[in-house]
Enzyme design. Sequence first.
Site, short mmCIF file in Angstrom:
data_model
loop_
_atom_site.label_atom_id
_atom_site.label_comp_id
_atom_site.label_asym_id
_atom_site.label_seq_id
_atom_site.Cartn_x
_atom_site.Cartn_y
_atom_site.Cartn_z
N PRO A 212 -21.40 26.40 3.91
CA PRO A 212 -21.77 26.01 5.16
C PRO A 212 -22.59 27.26 5.87
O PRO A 212 -22.48 28.45 5.45
CB PRO A 212 -20.39 25.79 5.97
CG PRO A 212 -19.41 26.66 5.28
CD PRO A 212 -19.80 26.66 4.00
N CYS B 227 -14.07 24.84 12.09
CA CYS B 227 -13.97 23.50 12.31
C CYS B 227 -12.44 23.19 12.73
O CYS B 227 -12.50 21.90 13.11
CB CYS B 227 -14.59 22.67 11.48
SG CYS B 227 -13.73 23.03 9.81
N LYS C 248 22.44 -20.25 -14.96
CA LYS C 248 23.54 -19.08 -14.97
C LYS C 248 22.81 -17.90 -14.59
O LYS C 248 21.71 -17.75 -14.80
CB LYS C 248 24.04 -18.87 -16.04
CG LYS C 248 25.00 -20.05 -16.52
CD LYS C 248 25.54 -19.68 -18.11
CE LYS C 248 26.40 -20.68 -18.86
NZ LYS C 248 26.55 -20.17 -20.32
N ASP D 22 32.33 -15.63 -31.72
CA ASP D 22 31.57 -14.80 -30.53
C ASP D 22 31.77 -13.27 -30.60
O ASP D 22 31.04 -12.35 -30.32
CB ASP D 22 31.99 -15.43 -29.13
CG ASP D 22 31.42 -14.80 -28.02
OD1 ASP D 22 30.24 -14.32 -27.98
OD2 ASP D 22 31.91 -14.70 -26.89
#
Lengths: 876, 91
Positions: A119, A253, A620, A654
């Site tokens: 700048p 600034c 379920k 199971d």
Amino acid sequence: MAQNHAELDRDRIEYLDGLVGQAGIAAAVFTQYTQEDVDRIVKAIVLAGLEQAQALAQLAIEETRLGLFEDKVIKNMVALEFVYDYVRDKPSVGVIREYPERGLAEVAEPVGVILSLTPVTNPTSTVLFKCIMAIKTRNAVVFAAHPKAWRCCQETVRIMYEAAVKHGAPEGVFGCVEAPTIPDNVYLMHHPEIRLIDATGGPGAVKAAYSSGKPALGVGAGNTPVYLEKTAQVDMAVVDIITSKTFDNGTICASEQTVVIDDEIYDVVLEKFAELGSHICSEQETATLGRVVINAETGAMQPMAVGQKALDIARFCGLRVAAETKLLIAPIAGVGREYPLSVEKLFPVLAVYRAKSTEEALRVCIDVNHAGGLGHTAVIFSRNEEIIGQFSEAINAGRIIVNSPGSIGALGGVYNDMVPTFSFGCGTGGGNSTTDNVNMYHYLNLKRVARRTQAHMWFRIPNQIYFNRNAVENLRQFASRSTVIVTNPQLEQMGHVELVRRAIPANTPIRVLSIPDAEPELRVVLEGVEALRMQEADQIIALGGGSVIDAAKLMKLMYLCPEADLEELAAPFLDIRKRVVRFPAGNGKTVRLIAIPTTSGTGSEVTPFAVLIDRARGRKVTLADYSLSPDVAIVDPQFVMSMPKRLTADTGIDCLTHALEAGVSIHASPYTDTNAMQAIRMAFQYLPVAYEKPMDEAARSMMHNAACIAAMAFSNASVGVNHALAHAVGARFGISHGRANGLMLPHVLAYNAAVPAKFMPSPNQRAYTAHKKYAMVADLLGLGGETIAEKVDKLVAATEELLERVEMPRSIREMGIGEEEFERAIPELVKYAFDDPSWRSNPRMPLVSELAELLRKAYRGRRVRETVGAMEGARV
Amino acid sequence: MTSHAERVELDPECPARGVREAAEKVKGGGEVVLEFGGVLRMDAAAAKALEELAGVAEGCEGRIVLRGVKIGIYRVLKQLRLERRVTIVCE
């Protein structure tokens, strides 16, 4: 060469290409430099800059006619000394950060050639700052300075470049465009060799940078609001504001633009400003100032005022002010076009506003912030932390400076510990990609090196497990003020409840809650909770199969945490550690849950799972959390001696499925393997005996223990695709869970033993081992076989023989389901199975087509050894 | 690699010199092998010289072969897109 640009002649293009080309070579060569190399060069350029700080300030003043020499020297010094102090000990080459505990490292990679716009307001200091950052990060820079400041920038670049190259930097590392123009910048922004644009400049340049399609760092315009709150230290605040606003004639600034002052201190503050050399403008003077220094059409500041002294500005405006005036104070009554001085003013003119309340002050600060300063900087002077907090929340600014000067505060490193910079990121508010103080890390591509980590695992089971005949007697040790026994009517009739009652310490108030012998629904759970409340229970004894124990788990949860939302708690998850929904911690009340199973299969007495029926939606839901696990399990075989044969077979299979699936799960560990293998061995040995000789107590006891041991394995390793399919088939055709498992089991064993079409992502698995685990099971069972494939075959055959021995159906067809009906149901079954979380721990990731094919195999029920082939793929 | 290739051993202290020499040798359209084995770091002068050498070789259908290129130097060549204009031989 970049795309040709009509406004540039060939010579100019060649010149610009040459600058970029040299920088490109330098950037490439620079990648070979070590940390020591760059640190040596950085120090050399900083020293060279310090030597020339005054000369460069003078050049900047002469060329730009903006600001103050003394302050420009300070800016140059800050850009060199403070930035060097920030970067000096920071690694910027190779591994720059390591997080060994996370297995992560960050490796620095230069970005390449940077186009840097600088700048007019801070020309030399910005160049110095960027040179340091570029060398530190091994990047080359082509500078395109503001056209009104290019000579002083070029001289700054020359000083930096010569020092850098002298100390080993690659030739061409810095270049600076001579007499730059906007077409030059546009050309360079589109140049293919430019990798990053760092635009510290006006909004036009920043916008052009972001519009170029290149990665860009940009800064935004500021309009810094200051809230001078009534608890502020007025003396300090006024000095700080004057110091900041007059610094380099207000060209930074981040400097203060409008000070919003609480009514209570307004007059004192203005007196203080006047005392310290500020001129307080009258209403008419304020109007005149506004007309002269602000462009009425655009609302922007007039360039002729930028960076000028207060006295000079007063003179332009025809104001009569004292000779020592350093700042013009202009009272305003609002923000916006009607109040021209409410915008950014990069010169020593400061607007002030009298606020009647904190609310009004905050509102005006927001208005100033939105009048061209979004994302940039804001300042507050206050000793009220609450108001500082409100201000920080309300204002959109990358830097919120507290009790210190805005401009010097925002630069960082002087009044606070922010990163020193000459480039303020303004975030999206300012059209930027960052709100950071731009620093060396923005000039690096960070490469993350992520090492494989092994997630921590666990093995969690109830604290106490009692087993063998009369284990129920252990209830005597558990004192209770009030106990509820949850059970079902059949077990009451069979005298099991009485057995339990007798084992509970005398004088314990007991209530028996008999619930239907079915998977629990919410209504049943809530009725149970009501009973617990009325009883003020501190102990629940769940006596029954999986459904009763699951119901008791949920009753306990809802009793301790009435606000628990079971529907939400059932939300699916991939990793229990990262699940979205957390189970409530409870209210400090403790309730002991003792589970006494009356079947030998589900293992619910030690698992963290509970199934709930959602009648409204016809489904379920499974809740899973270790807080659901019972505190005590009593595995007493006298409660299973009268199990019917079919139930013995169903629950036994199971149990076997739990153990086989846990054994090959991606969450399997040596802890779960121990339990899984033992349970498999026990099930193969004792299930046929318990089935054929129901009164053989030893076999019954062993199967009862096997179910519990298998559950300890799958509580921690989970199950797999067999359960997902069994849940689907069971729900759709009303087939009992154990039976549905048995229908799938041999097919799933063969499926998992083959080369997967898709592997399951799992950081804890170092290889695909399902087939080897099955071979290990075969060895454990003494099934024989030489190779892994032979052993897997023997295990599949042994499983089929066991299923036949306990008279399990061997195909879904045998269950009376027509082939057409089954085929029609397959899409729904597959969807159901794929929604089921069980398969997510399966070693092989199932494809939808594979699930369908497994279902068809189970329907046909041919012996697996006859069907192994195309779908399973090659043997591992 | 043909047996007519000219071989240039690069000086690790000043690789650019050898690269410039190679330009003369490749002008007839032959092949030049640049031995990079001793070169630990490519400087900007060498990079520039190699760019020019590649241009010369392309103009006369010559061939530039680089041997013993260290990985850091290979990165430089890659970044400058030079690796596609020469032949790099791995040891």
